[in-house]
Scaffold this motif. Structure first.
Motif, short mmCIF file in Angstrom:
data_model
loop_
_atom_site.label_atom_id
_atom_site.label_comp_id
_atom_site.label_asym_id
_atom_site.label_seq_id
_atom_site.Cartn_x
_atom_site.Cartn_y
_atom_site.Cartn_z
N LEU A 99 23.28 -3.87 -51.12
CA LEU A 99 24.14 -3.55 -52.26
C LEU A 99 23.55 -2.44 -53.40
CD1 LEU A 99 25.47 -7.04 -53.27
CD2 LEU A 99 26.68 -5.38 -52.17
N GLY A 100 22.42 -2.21 -53.45
CA GLY A 100 21.76 -1.38 -54.24
C GLY A 100 21.58 -0.28 -53.51
N GLY A 101 21.89 -0.15 -52.17
CA GLY A 101 21.62 1.12 -51.63
C GLY A 101 20.70 0.82 -50.08
N ASP A 102 20.22 1.86 -49.61
CA ASP A 102 19.54 2.03 -48.49
C ASP A 102 17.91 1.88 -48.88
OD1 ASP A 102 21.56 2.69 -46.62
OD2 ASP A 102 21.38 4.75 -47.10
N LEU A 103 17.51 0.90 -47.74
CA LEU A 103 15.73 0.70 -47.94
C LEU A 103 14.87 1.99 -47.74
CD1 LEU A 103 13.77 -1.40 -48.77
CD2 LEU A 103 13.82 -2.01 -46.07
N HIS A 104 14.21 2.32 -48.69
CA HIS A 104 13.54 3.59 -48.47
C HIS A 104 12.05 3.63 -49.15
CE1 HIS A 104 15.24 3.85 -52.57
NE2 HIS A 104 14.02 4.33 -52.97
N CYS A 105 11.28 4.63 -48.76
CA CYS A 105 9.97 4.60 -49.17
C CYS A 105 9.83 5.10 -50.82
CB CYS A 105 8.97 5.20 -48.55
SG CYS A 105 8.80 4.92 -46.78
N MET A 106 9.02 4.50 -51.39
CA MET A 106 8.93 5.07 -52.90
C MET A 106 7.58 5.95 -52.67
SD MET A 106 8.26 2.90 -56.74
CE MET A 106 9.66 2.17 -56.40
N GLY A 107 7.97 7.10 -52.53
CA GLY A 107 6.79 8.17 -52.21
C GLY A 107 6.32 7.90 -50.78
N ARG A 108 5.45 8.79 -50.40
CA ARG A 108 4.86 8.69 -49.03
C ARG A 108 3.35 8.78 -48.80
NH1 ARG A 108 9.07 10.03 -45.46
NH2 ARG A 108 10.94 10.63 -46.36
N LEU A 109 2.90 8.27 -47.78
CA LEU A 109 1.39 8.38 -47.39
C LEU A 109 1.20 8.90 -46.29
CD1 LEU A 109 0.18 4.63 -48.47
CD2 LEU A 109 -0.23 6.78 -49.73
N ASP A 110 0.37 9.82 -46.03
CA ASP A 110 0.03 10.54 -44.83
C ASP A 110 -0.21 9.66 -43.54
OD1 ASP A 110 0.15 13.20 -45.94
OD2 ASP A 110 -1.53 13.18 -46.49
N ILE A 111 -0.03 9.75 -42.57
CA ILE A 111 -0.22 9.12 -41.36
C ILE A 111 -1.51 8.46 -41.21
CG2 ILE A 111 -0.86 11.05 -39.91
CD1 ILE A 111 0.65 9.88 -37.60
N ASP A 112 -2.59 9.00 -41.68
CA ASP A 112 -3.96 8.75 -41.46
C ASP A 112 -4.34 7.88 -42.71
OD1 ASP A 112 -3.89 11.09 -43.42
OD2 ASP A 112 -5.72 11.88 -42.36
N THR A 113 -3.52 7.75 -43.96
CA THR A 113 -3.97 7.07 -45.06
C THR A 113 -3.29 5.68 -45.13
OG1 THR A 113 -3.63 9.22 -46.41
CG2 THR A 113 -3.41 7.37 -47.71
N GLU A 114 -3.92 4.75 -45.72
CA GLU A 114 -3.67 3.48 -45.60
C GLU A 114 -3.37 2.82 -47.04
OE1 GLU A 114 -7.14 1.32 -44.41
OE2 GLU A 114 -7.65 2.62 -42.59
N GLY A 115 -2.92 1.77 -47.09
CA GLY A 115 -2.55 1.05 -48.40
C GLY A 115 -1.36 1.03 -48.96
N LEU A 116 -1.21 0.69 -50.34
CA LEU A 116 -0.04 0.40 -51.03
C LEU A 116 1.23 1.47 -50.91
CD1 LEU A 116 1.24 -1.45 -53.11
CD2 LEU A 116 0.08 -0.11 -54.72
N LEU A 117 2.17 0.69 -50.35
CA LEU A 117 3.50 1.53 -50.07
C LEU A 117 4.48 0.49 -50.68
CD1 LEU A 117 4.86 4.21 -49.14
CD2 LEU A 117 5.24 2.84 -47.16
N ILE A 118 5.29 1.09 -51.32
CA ILE A 118 6.47 0.17 -52.00
C ILE A 118 7.82 0.85 -51.14
CG2 ILE A 118 7.86 -0.29 -54.03
CD1 ILE A 118 4.93 -1.41 -53.92
N LEU A 119 8.38 -0.20 -50.53
CA LEU A 119 9.87 0.00 -50.20
C LEU A 119 10.71 -0.66 -50.97
CD1 LEU A 119 8.84 -0.89 -46.34
CD2 LEU A 119 8.75 1.40 -47.49
#
Length: 276
Positions: A99-119
């Protein structure tokens, strides 16, 4: 939370078009707060109403907030013809329009970067936190190619604390890097993190195999910024893991590639930084 039409809710939860939902209602298969709902236009309170379809209770959710521990070789994109994407890591039950919209990344991390990502589906929050005027701090564990003397470490930290010029990279212009905070691993192998949640240290160490030589906190989000900052100093980043965004730290219990929904308290931490 504002009420939504019943047919809109069910359409977003995978019950077909609004015509399909209308048929469900006419068959008497839709129950709202224990009573048969025959009107597909009836309003439903997401926060308090109970909805049952053909004997199955539906979890009503306007927005979704997910913490993902991104692993290497996965890209922050909806589709990619060559690499696995962060959305490929999610359960099929999450791959529908909310209802709130499409699921998306809150910012991006490079392909070789690990860690915290908010969707999330909360586009307003994403826009607010990624706005240049918000200056949300982001902390990374960084592993470097070249070992440094104590004198060189002090020089790096002082240069970063004042801000400095970053040269152009590919099609990206050079820019004046804002002041950043650099903390080096101590001689005992630990970081001094006064006032920080212990989970931050655990997140740095988990699955890093001691690769993080330092912690860098930046307050902007330029293209390849962390890598370019160290390159400007004549060094190279060989390991990068985001461990904190705003006041929210990566859950050290999350294995690479795994995820969970944020708690209400964690969502509140993110929204502390929200601007109007």
């Amino acid at each position: 939370m504002p009420a939504e039409r019943l047919d809109k809710i069910l359409a977003h939860h995978g019950f077909g078009t609004r015509k399909d939902v209308k048929r469900l209602c006419h068959k008497g298969l839709v129950f709202l707060n224990g009573k048969i709902a025959t009107d597909p236009a009836v309003k439903v309170d997401i926060g308090s109403d109970t909805l049952v379809i053909d004997g199955k209770k539906i979890t009503l959710q306007h927005d979704l907030y997910i913490m993902l521990n991104k692993c290497r070789d996965v890209v922050c994109a909806n589709r990619d013809g060559e690499h696995q994407t962060v959305f490929d890591l999610l359960d099929e039950s999450l791959k529908h329009k909310f209802l709130g919209g499409d699921l998306h990344c809150m910012g991006r991390l490079d392909i070789d970067t690990e860690g915290l990502l908010i969707l999330t589906t909360d586009g307003k929050l994403t826009h607010s936190l990624l706005s240049p005027k918000t200056h949300v701090p982001k902390t990374y564990g960084v592993g470097l190619r070249d070992a440094l003397s104590e004198e060189e470490k002090l020089r790096y930290a002082e240069t970063f604390s004042k801000g400095f010029w970053i040269d152009r990279e590919q099609n990206e212009d050079g820019f004046n890097c804002a002041p950043a905070v650099l903390k080096w691993r101590e001689k005992d192998g630990k970081f001094t993190l006064e006032g920080e949640n212990p989970a931050l240290y655990e997140a740095v160490e988990k699955n890093s195999s001691g690769k993080s030589d330092c912690l860098l906190t930046i307050f902007e989000g330029k293209f390849h910024q962390v890598k370019r900052m160290f390159a400007q100093m004549g060094n190279q980043v060989v390991y990068l893991k985001r461990v904190k965004m705003g006041e929210l730290s990566l859950d050290p219990q999350l294995e690479p590639g795994s995820y969970r929904e944020l708690s209400e308290a964690e969502i509140a931490l993110l929204k502390q930084r929200q601007t109007d």
